[in-house]
Design a protein around this motif. Structure first.
Motif, short mmCIF file in Angstrom:
data_model
loop_
_atom_site.label_atom_id
_atom_site.label_comp_id
_atom_site.label_asym_id
_atom_site.label_seq_id
_atom_site.Cartn_x
_atom_site.Cartn_y
_atom_site.Cartn_z
N ALA A 1 109.52 49.64 -11.82
CA ALA A 1 110.97 49.22 -11.37
C ALA A 1 111.35 49.90 -11.89
O ALA A 1 112.32 50.37 -11.45
N ALA A 2 111.29 50.07 -13.72
CA ALA A 2 112.53 50.86 -14.20
C ALA A 2 112.67 52.63 -13.28
O ALA A 2 113.68 52.83 -13.78
N MET A 3 111.81 53.49 -13.36
CA MET A 3 111.66 54.43 -12.53
C MET A 3 112.32 54.85 -11.51
O MET A 3 113.36 55.69 -11.30
N PHE A 4 111.58 53.69 -10.89
CA PHE A 4 112.66 53.66 -9.41
C PHE A 4 114.39 53.00 -9.59
O PHE A 4 114.93 54.07 -8.93
N LYS A 5 114.52 52.53 -10.59
CA LYS A 5 115.63 52.48 -11.24
C LYS A 5 116.69 53.89 -11.62
O LYS A 5 117.74 54.13 -10.77
N ASP B 1 107.68 41.06 -24.37
CA ASP B 1 108.40 40.81 -23.26
C ASP B 1 108.33 42.61 -22.62
O ASP B 1 109.05 42.84 -23.27
N ILE B 2 107.42 42.40 -21.82
CA ILE B 2 107.25 44.47 -21.59
C ILE B 2 107.89 44.70 -20.14
O ILE B 2 108.39 45.11 -21.15
N THR B 3 108.67 43.60 -19.62
CA THR B 3 109.22 44.02 -18.78
C THR B 3 110.84 44.41 -19.57
O THR B 3 111.51 45.77 -19.25
N ALA B 4 111.23 43.17 -20.62
CA ALA B 4 112.69 43.93 -20.85
C ALA B 4 112.28 44.48 -22.06
O ALA B 4 113.78 46.13 -22.12
N LEU B 5 111.06 45.31 -22.78
CA LEU B 5 110.85 46.59 -22.96
C LEU B 5 110.74 48.19 -22.20
O LEU B 5 112.05 49.00 -22.78
N VAL B 6 110.28 47.85 -21.06
CA VAL B 6 110.58 48.68 -20.35
C VAL B 6 111.88 48.74 -20.13
O VAL B 6 112.70 50.57 -19.95
N HIS B 7 112.81 48.35 -19.87
CA HIS B 7 114.36 48.70 -18.59
C HIS B 7 114.89 48.97 -20.08
O HIS B 7 115.37 49.98 -19.93
N ASN B 8 114.49 48.44 -21.55
CA ASN B 8 115.36 48.34 -22.51
C ASN B 8 115.75 50.04 -23.12
O ASN B 8 116.43 51.11 -23.68
N VAL B 9 114.75 50.52 -22.64
CA VAL B 9 113.88 52.21 -23.35
C VAL B 9 113.89 52.84 -21.87
O VAL B 9 115.15 53.64 -22.43
N ASN B 10 114.25 53.00 -21.19
CA ASN B 10 115.13 53.92 -20.00
C ASN B 10 116.23 53.43 -19.60
O ASN B 10 116.97 54.17 -19.92
N PHE C 1 115.51 56.26 -10.46
CA PHE C 1 115.76 57.64 -9.87
C PHE C 1 117.01 57.31 -9.15
O PHE C 1 117.87 58.66 -8.30
N GLY C 2 117.10 56.23 -8.58
CA GLY C 2 118.30 55.65 -7.77
C GLY C 2 119.09 56.34 -9.18
O GLY C 2 120.30 57.37 -7.64
N TRP C 3 119.72 55.92 -9.63
CA TRP C 3 120.46 56.35 -10.38
C TRP C 3 121.58 57.93 -10.58
O TRP C 3 122.63 58.02 -9.98
N TYR C 4 119.88 58.16 -10.88
CA TYR C 4 120.62 60.14 -11.37
C TYR C 4 120.58 60.47 -9.78
O TYR C 4 121.33 61.78 -9.69
N TYR C 5 119.61 60.33 -8.70
CA TYR C 5 120.14 60.83 -7.88
C TYR C 5 121.64 60.91 -6.93
O TYR C 5 122.60 61.26 -6.56
N GLY C 6 122.14 59.28 -7.32
CA GLY C 6 123.32 58.97 -6.47
C GLY C 6 124.48 59.65 -7.33
O GLY C 6 125.52 60.13 -6.96
N ILE C 7 123.71 59.77 -8.85
CA ILE C 7 125.26 60.65 -9.53
C ILE C 7 124.81 63.07 -9.19
O ILE C 7 126.41 62.78 -8.89
N LEU C 8 123.58 62.92 -9.05
CA LEU C 8 123.40 63.84 -8.22
C LEU C 8 124.07 64.22 -7.00
O LEU C 8 124.85 66.17 -6.80
N TYR C 9 124.14 63.45 -6.43
CA TYR C 9 124.52 63.55 -4.50
C TYR C 9 126.17 63.12 -4.87
O TYR C 9 126.12 64.03 -4.00
N ILE C 10 127.19 63.16 -5.74
CA ILE C 10 128.08 62.94 -5.62
C ILE C 10 128.82 64.24 -6.27
O ILE C 10 129.62 64.44 -5.33
N LEU C 11 128.22 64.53 -7.42
CA LEU C 11 128.38 66.14 -7.29
C LEU C 11 128.47 66.57 -6.43
O LEU C 11 129.46 67.94 -6.33
N GLY C 12 127.41 66.78 -6.24
CA GLY C 12 127.24 67.88 -4.80
C GLY C 12 128.15 67.61 -4.01
O GLY C 12 128.43 68.78 -2.70
N LEU C 13 128.98 66.24 -3.12
CA LEU C 13 129.30 65.97 -2.29
C LEU C 13 130.60 65.95 -2.28
O LEU C 13 130.98 66.64 -1.81
N ILE C 14 131.22 65.81 -3.54
CA ILE C 14 132.41 66.94 -3.91
C ILE C 14 132.55 68.05 -3.88
O ILE C 14 133.39 68.41 -3.10
#
Length: 428
Positions: free
Chosen positions: A350-354, A4-13, A356-369
């Motif tokens: 899709a995994a990289m975009f996701k 299951d390629i999708t699951a493999l990529v998802h699990n690694v990321n 990116f969204g997670w890390y962007y959100g975390i860094l944004y919150i750090l910067g905002l606070i």
């Protein structure tokens, strides 16, 4: 066997994200400590003794800015007879030495094109002070870069923390050109975060802080014991911090001692500077990593601080590089036909975009606070403060290619031209 390629990529990321979270979850705890306990930290009130200090400035072609730094030192609310200013004009080809003399500093000129870097300049000056100014009996040395400016209470506040028992003290690092563009703001916001959401909770929890390039105070006994300034890797500041923590030293933080420095504004300058930092972190880990890890598990003192410094100098870069490398391999596997090309490319994208969204959100919150809590201390228009919280994660993401390049490239120290000519009155 079907995979299951999708699951493999998802699990690694997802695994790499969990690994990152596991390593750095303690810094989320740091933020809560800073917000709910550290911000209420009582000011240190001890006023005596008033120690005698030497201020050390290593400068290379800094004629535009060094006069304002010395002027801000001369205007300190601290007895002038207890402060001497030394400038080592290091391989200068401009008027740095004369400008410094005219401003009232003791100037030592150094010319050595073989041993290049701030660490060598500091060591040269410390040996001259030890030989020719030993009778002054300085209790400590302040170390600044030529582009810095000091709040008028800086020395007095640092003296209080120094008297409370810390033999190394760092301070609150602000920026005199925060508002110039997204690059200078990226630096400035990180340094504010580093001061109030890393060093403040460390101080509150009685673990060791870390110095960051400039704006720190070192007890003369440590310099004497080391035989000068012996740290010459590309990031001599973190090397000094790590070496002292391994020895059991606790570095203090004085949040009421505020200084300002100039941040790079072009991507080329920023790339070169942070490439040096990334390479320097690798050098420090190579030299001290074994001792750091050993002290985490077997050390008698500063065990958590050794863990903290290990996380500071290595994993984030390596995990980022590992994640990118794995995803590139997935892409190549699709292109080479090892797996269904369309499926694996879609899954990896899709995994990289996701991610990116997670890390962007975390860094944004750090910067905002950080922006909200330090709002009044950031010298910038309101709309720019808000906008730079949006660009802050992008600035931090640019560390990823820098970290990758630093793994394979030889890096040498290069000076950064300082051109923001401001006095403390201008900054205010």
């Amino acid at each position: 066997m079907d995979i299951d390629i999708t699951a493999l990529v998802h699990n690694v990321n997802f695994f790499t994200f969990l690994l990152f979270a596991a390593f750095y979850s303690y810094q989320i705890f740091y933020m809560f400590v800073a917000l709910f306990k550290g911000k209420r930290q009582k000011n240190i009130q001890n006023q005596s003794p008033l120690n005698k200090y030497a201020v050390i400035i290593a400068a290379r072609n800094e004629e535009l800015v060094i006069g304002h730094l010395i002027d801000s030192i001369k205007k300190q609310k601290y007895p002038k007879d207890l402060v001497d200013v030394f400038v080592v004009a290091d391989n200068c080809t401009d008027n740095t030495a004369q400008v410094s003399r005219d401003a009232g500093a003791i100037v030592i000129e150094r010319f050595n094109l073989d041993l290049i870097g701030k660490g060598y300049a500091l060591d040269y000056l410390f040996h001259i002070i030890d030989r020719e100014y030993a009778s002054k009996q300085y209790q400590g040395y302040f170390v600044f870069d030529a582009d810095n400016l000091l709040d008028e209470n800086y020395l007095a506040e640092m003296n209080k923390t120094f008297n409370s028992g810390y033999r190394v003290v760092t301070s609150y690092r602000n920026s005199k050109n925060y508002d110039q563009n997204w690059i200078s703001a990226g630096y400035g916001l990180w340094f504010l975060h580093e001061a109030e959401y890393l060093n403040l909770p460390r101080m509150t929890l009685n673990t060791s802080c870390a110095i960051s390039g400039t704006g720190f105070l070192v007890h003369s006994d440590l310099i004497r014991k080391n035989g000068g300034w012996i740290h010459h890797l590309l990031t001599e500041d973190i090397e000094f911090s790590v070496s002292q923590i391994i020895k059991g030293e606790k570095i203090g933080y004085c949040r009421n001692a505020v200084f300002y420095d100039e941040q790079p504004v072009t991507f080329e300058q920023s790339w070169n500077q942070r490439l040096r930092w990334a390479k320097g972190f690798y050098q420090v880990f190579s030299k001290y990593g074994k001792d750091l890890v050993r002290h985490i598990f077997k050390g008698k003192r500063n065990r958590f601080s050794c863990f903290d410094m290990t996380m500071t100098i290595m994993p984030a870069m390596l995990i980022s590089c590992f994640t990118i490398s794995i995803n590139l391999l997935f892409y190549l596997a699709g292109i080479a036909g090892i797996f269904d090309s369309k499926e694996i490319i879609q899954a990896t994208s899709a995994a990289m975009f996701k991610a990116f969204g997670w890390y962007y959100g975390i860094l944004y919150i750090l910067g905002l606070i950080t922006t909200i809590s330090e709002w009044k201390k950031i010298h910038c228009s309101s709309w720019k403060k808000i906008w730079y919280t949006v660009t802050f994660p992008l600035f931090m993401f640019t560390y990823i290619p820098i970290a990758l390049v630093a793994l394979f490239r030889d890096v040498e120290w290069k000076p950064i031209a300082h051109t923001v000519v401001k006095s403390m009155d201008d900054v205010r």
